[in-house]
Design a protein around this motif. Structure first.
Motif, PDB file in Angstrom:
ATOM      1  N   LEU A  43       0.813  -1.218   0.000  1.00 38.92           N
ATOM      2  CA  LEU A  43       0.000   0.000   0.000  1.00 38.92           C
ATOM      3  C   LEU A  43       0.846   1.268   0.000  1.00 38.92           C
ATOM      4  O   LEU A  43       0.478   2.264  -0.643  1.00 38.92           O
ATOM      5  CB  LEU A  43      -0.929   0.017   1.222  1.00 38.92           C
ATOM      6  N   MET A  75      -5.562   1.464  -1.663  1.00 36.64           N
ATOM      7  CA  MET A  75      -6.499   1.181  -0.572  1.00 36.64           C
ATOM      8  C   MET A  75      -7.901   0.958  -1.107  1.00 36.64           C
ATOM      9  O   MET A  75      -8.599  -0.002  -0.735  1.00 36.64           O
ATOM     10  CB  MET A  75      -6.495   2.346   0.425  1.00 36.64           C
ATOM     11  N   TYR A  78      -6.610  -0.368   7.027  1.00 41.71           N
ATOM     12  CA  TYR A  78      -5.864   0.373   6.000  1.00 41.71           C
ATOM     13  C   TYR A  78      -5.539   1.796   6.451  1.00 41.71           C
ATOM     14  O   TYR A  78      -4.429   2.302   6.235  1.00 41.71           O
ATOM     15  CB  TYR A  78      -6.670   0.421   4.700  1.00 41.71           C
TER      16      TYR A  78
END
Length: 435
Positions: free
Chosen positions: A8, A159, A199
């Motif tokens: 990420l 994300m 996240y």
């Protein structure tokens, strides 16, 4: 660092990764309903699948309407806040308020409509939980705006894309194994919330400042951006109005499903414009902030040219492949609706142009002008859409929707030309006085 967090937060080429993952995320977002409807209509018995897809369609349309309440229409306002008039924590507190508002309004709306249109308890609960499925979209968007402003669109897009992939996979598994739409939506919503929370925790380092919020600024922000929020709700209502009219006057979930299938390709143009515009949003904002009017106009026209090309290509594709492909995907004969599909594809260009102009006017801080455009077309939709659908059915819904989008485009074009002309004139006067 765990591998998911590393994925990420790490990119070899941030700008390229941001553009690619923004495209992937937009594709997944736009085709979520298509994928799930396809599963319902192919895996389940034909009658059950079409009815379930129709119920999911009305819930999804309502969810996107209330998502506008949660997001409050401030994504491009936030990204174009070059001078940081509002702090991130102020944006976040405002988003908590609007997200709570989204939940409350969704519940009230479903209760009212369920009573008015004689929904079963199961159908009412499905519609409500589909609305809840969109709540994470509303809240995480405030982080995405901050990341994009700090040149980390790649993080936001990864994300967004991976959370949607997880949610869709879970929903497909549950639809196939349980054949229970209500259970599917509730479980998927809970999982989506969990993924969002993890996240955000893993990527919070990309919030650039931690200056305490001032509630006075939060309320000011909510007031200043209220026209954007109202505008976003109204433009979403314009899209929902034909579906709501079908729900009220035809009251056939199968017909609702067919209209949804015809309307799905419309959002392809809007989605492809998102691919192009989102990565350029900060650059365009900087051009306007510096009042580089010629460059701003040039960039805006370039975006419009992309839109025209995309619309023509999509129209040709729909004319050749639209009906057979959609019929195959959704397991239903759409040959009688080919003309409706092509009319819808013309509307896709108008929707894309209205979205582009709305974003440009937001950068120009003409949110009040945007609101007036939406108010006019929303009032017309409220007064006439139901009457047209009652008399002409799906064809009436399609033509009315496209006509109302055309009117919105004409209003926005006038406002854009006026705004550019006034600012260019003022700049010339300022330069002359400076000399």
């Amino acid at each position: 660092m765990n591998p998911v967090k590393k994925f990420l937060t790490t990119s070899k080429n941030i700008e390229k990764s941001g553009a690619i993952w923004n495209m992937i995320a937009s594709l997944i977002f736009s085709f979520q309903q298509v994928i799930l409807s396809m599963v319902m209509t192919h895996v389940l018995a034909e009658d059950i699948g079409q009815v379930m897809a129709g119920i999911f369609a009305i819930g999804y349309a309502d969810a996107n309407l209330f998502l506008c309440v949660g997001k409050y229409g401030v994504r491009f306002f936030q990204v174009s806040d070059i001078e940081k008039e509002y702090k991130f924590k102020e944006y976040r507190i405002a988003r908590i308020i609007t997200t709570i508002g989204m939940v409350v309004i969704s519940a009230i709306y479903v209760i009212i409509v369920a009573n008015a249109n004689n929904y079963s308890l199961n159908k009412a609960l499905v519609v409500f939980w589909v609305c809840m499925l969109k709540v994470p979209d509303a809240f995480e968007d405030i982080y995405f705006g901050e990341y994009q402003k700090n040149n980390r669109l790649d993080v936001a897009s990864k994300m967004w894309a991976t959370r949607y992939i997880i949610t869709i996979v879970v929903m497909i598994i549950l639809i196939v194994t349980t054949q229970n739409l209500l259970l599917t939506v509730i479980a998927s919503t809970i999982i989506s919330f969990g993924v969002m929370g993890i996240y955000i925790y893993w990527t919070k380092e990309f919030v650039s400042e931690n200056i305490p919020a001032k509630m006075k600024s939060v309320w000011k922000h909510l007031l200043v951006t209220l026209p954007l929020a109202l505008g976003a709700v109204l433009v979403s209502y314009i899209g929902v109005a034909p579906r709501s009219a079908i729900d009220a006057y035809i009251q056939d979930d199968k017909i609702q499903a067919i209209y949804t299938y015809l309307a799905m390709p419309v959002f392809v143009v809007q989605m492809m414009m998102t691919f192009i515009f989102n990565p350029c949003a900060y650059k365009i904002s900087c051009l306007w902030d510096a009042r580089k009017m010629d460059d701003y106009i040039k960039e805006s026209l370039k975006q419009a040219l992309f839109l025209v090309v995309i619309t023509v290509v999509c129209f040709i594709g729909a004319a050749i492949l639209g009906v057979p492909v959609l019929s195959l995907i959704f397991n239903v004969d759409l040959k009688p609706y080919k003309v409706d599909l092509l009319i819808m594809m013309v509307g896709s260009g108008f929707l894309g142009l209205a979205t582009l102009l709305g974003n440009l006017l937001t950068v120009m801080r003409y949110q009040n002008a945007i609101l007036w455009g939406y108010v006019i077309v929303a009032i017309l939709s409220f007064i006439f859409c139901g009457k047209v659908v009652k008399v002409y059915g799906i064809r009436g819904a399609v033509i009315f929707y496209v006509a109302i989008l055309l009117l919105l485009c004409l209003i926005f074009i006038g406002e854009f030309i006026y705004g550019v002309f006034i600012n260019k004139k003022n700049k010339n006067i300022y330069n002359a006085e400076g000399v």
